[in-house]
Enzyme design. Structure first.
Site, PDB file in Angstrom:
ATOM      1  CE  LYS A  94      34.692  40.135  24.046  1.00  0.00           C
ATOM      2  NZ  LYS A  94      34.123  39.788  22.747  1.00  0.00           N
ATOM      3  CG  ASP A 133      36.518  37.199  21.393  1.00  0.00           C
ATOM      4  OD1 ASP A 133      36.841  36.006  21.288  1.00  0.00           O
ATOM      5  OD2 ASP A 133      35.375  37.575  21.731  1.00  0.00           O
ATOM      6  CE  LYS A 156      34.361  33.319  21.164  1.00  0.00           C
ATOM      7  NZ  LYS A 156      34.117  34.773  20.947  1.00  0.00           N
ATOM      8  CG  ASP A 202      41.496  26.784   9.279  1.00  0.00           C
ATOM      9  OD1 ASP A 202      41.788  25.723   8.691  1.00  0.00           O
ATOM     10  OD2 ASP A 202      40.960  27.741   8.716  1.00  0.00           O
ATOM     11  CB  THR A 219      27.899  30.350  27.448  1.00  0.00           C
ATOM     12  OG1 THR A 219      28.098  31.532  26.697  1.00  0.00           O
ATOM     13  CG2 THR A 219      28.994  30.174  28.456  1.00  0.00           C
ATOM     14  NE  ARG A 222      24.789  43.428  26.055  1.00  0.00           N
ATOM     15  CZ  ARG A 222      24.087  42.309  25.885  1.00  0.00           C
ATOM     16  NH1 ARG A 222      22.903  42.361  25.314  1.00  0.00           N
ATOM     17  NH2 ARG A 222      24.564  41.148  26.278  1.00  0.00           N
TER      18      ARG A 222
HETATM   19  O1  C5P Z   1      27.359  43.172  26.979  1.00  0.00           O
HETATM   20  P1  C5P Z   1      27.890  41.969  27.696  1.00  0.00           P
HETATM   21  O2  C5P Z   1      28.613  42.296  28.994  1.00  0.00           O
HETATM   22  O3  C5P Z   1      26.852  40.913  27.877  1.00  0.00           O
HETATM   23  O4  C5P Z   1      29.011  41.415  26.702  1.00  0.00           O
HETATM   24  C1  C5P Z   1      29.735  40.261  26.974  1.00  0.00           C
HETATM   25  C2  C5P Z   1      30.780  40.027  25.927  1.00  0.00           C
HETATM   26  O5  C5P Z   1      31.373  38.769  26.174  1.00  0.00           O
HETATM   27  C3  C5P Z   1      30.254  40.010  24.488  1.00  0.00           C
HETATM   28  O6  C5P Z   1      31.298  40.493  23.635  1.00  0.00           O
HETATM   29  C4  C5P Z   1      30.015  38.537  24.259  1.00  0.00           C
HETATM   30  O7  C5P Z   1      30.113  38.181  22.902  1.00  0.00           O
HETATM   31  C5  C5P Z   1      31.163  37.926  25.049  1.00  0.00           C
HETATM   32  N1  C5P Z   1      30.929  36.548  25.484  1.00  0.00           N
HETATM   33  C6  C5P Z   1      29.832  36.176  26.236  1.00  0.00           C
HETATM   34  N2  C5P Z   1      29.672  34.871  26.594  1.00  0.00           N
HETATM   35  C7  C5P Z   1      30.567  33.959  26.231  1.00  0.00           C
HETATM   36  C8  C5P Z   1      31.690  34.317  25.477  1.00  0.00           C
HETATM   37  C9  C5P Z   1      31.828  35.645  25.111  1.00  0.00           C
HETATM   38  O8  C5P Z   1      29.017  37.013  26.613  1.00  0.00           O
HETATM   39  N3  C5P Z   1      30.427  32.731  26.624  1.00  0.00           N
END
Ligand code: C5P
Length: 231
Positions: free
Chosen positions: A34, A61, A63, A66, A119, A210
């Site tokens: 992503k 991604d 999003k 517009d 979220t 992560r």
């Molecule tokens: O590092 P981690 O696993 O927490 O990353 C989750 C990814 O998913 C990040 O790129 C974050 O921006 C994205 N994301 C999220 N929650 C959402 C939508 C997207 O954690 N509701």
């Protein structure tokens, strides 16, 4: 459970060089990736070509949100890059979603998914922008709108997956962040589920950053997550 390339690694790096060198040590037959706003804004469309040349499929991604004509044009530009999946905000409304679907209505078009409620937004945030629905009601409303507009899926939190799976058509994709393998740090995620449970609850794709990108050996970490899913 059979693993079928459902993991999408979030390339939350700030530079092209960091993301490409990370990907050199991962097997593109085992995952997708992503690219979000930070990396795309700093590195540009050329990065997508480079990631493709390393053999990866890309979820772009950005999003989009517009007027319908502008979003349709942006989606066509994304499709020209050959990305595998793109997304728009469902709150852009029915006309915008229809225009999005029309823009990507050809053979082998990227999957078109919608973001419902971020979220990071709770009931107070929704009321501050004039919405009286609570987050769950709003997620449901916007998911119905996405289904009825012919989109291919939505991004949803791990907590929403089971409920939405029971409401949506079987082929409608649920893309789920907030995933943590057993025993891993939660980082700043509050409510998480394991990769295996998310898939059991009906998620089609798992967005993970992560736990893999910050692991001391990302490739081994990916293998161990796949084993946890298959075990
Ligand atoms: O590092 P981690 O696993 O927490 O990353 C989750 C990814 O998913 C990040 O790129 C974050 O921006 C994205 N994301 C999220 N929650 C959402 C939508 C997207 O954690 N509701």
């Amino acid at each position: 459970m059979i693993y079928n390339k459902q993991i999408i690694i979030a390339l939350d790096f700030s530079t092209e060089i960091a993301s490409l060198s990370f990907l050199e040590n991962i097997d593109p037959s085992l995952c997708r990736v992503k690219v979000g706003k930070e990396l795309f804004t700093s590195a540009g469309p050329d990065l997508i070509k480079k990631i493709h040349s390393q053999g990866y499929e890309v979820f772009l991604d950005l999003k989009f949100h517009d007027i319908p004509n502008t979003v349709a044009g942006a989606l066509k530009a994304a499709a020209d890059l050959g990305v595998w999946m793109v997304n728009v905000h469902a709150s852009g409304g029915k006309a915008m979603l229809n225009a999005s679907r029309e823009a990507l209505n050809f053979k082998d078009a990227p999957l078109l998914i919608a973001v419902t409620v971020l979220t990071s937004m709770g009931p107070t945030d929704l009321s501050q922008i004039g919405l009286s629905n609570n987050p769950q009601q709003q997620v449901q409303l916007l998911t119905d709108l996405a289904v009825n507009s012919g989109l291919d899926g939505v991004v949803c939190s791990a907590q929403e997956t089971e409920f939405l799976r029971s409401q949506c058509p079987e082929e409608f994709k649920l893309v789920t962040p907030g995933i943590r393998p057993k025993g891993d740090s939660l980082d700043d995620q509050k409510r998480v589920v394991t990769p295996r449970l998310a898939l059991e609850q009906g998620s089609n794709f798992l967005v993970m950053g992560r736990p893999i990108t910050q692991a001391s050996n990302p490739s081994e970490k990916l293998d161990s997550i796949i084993q946890e899913i298959e075990s």
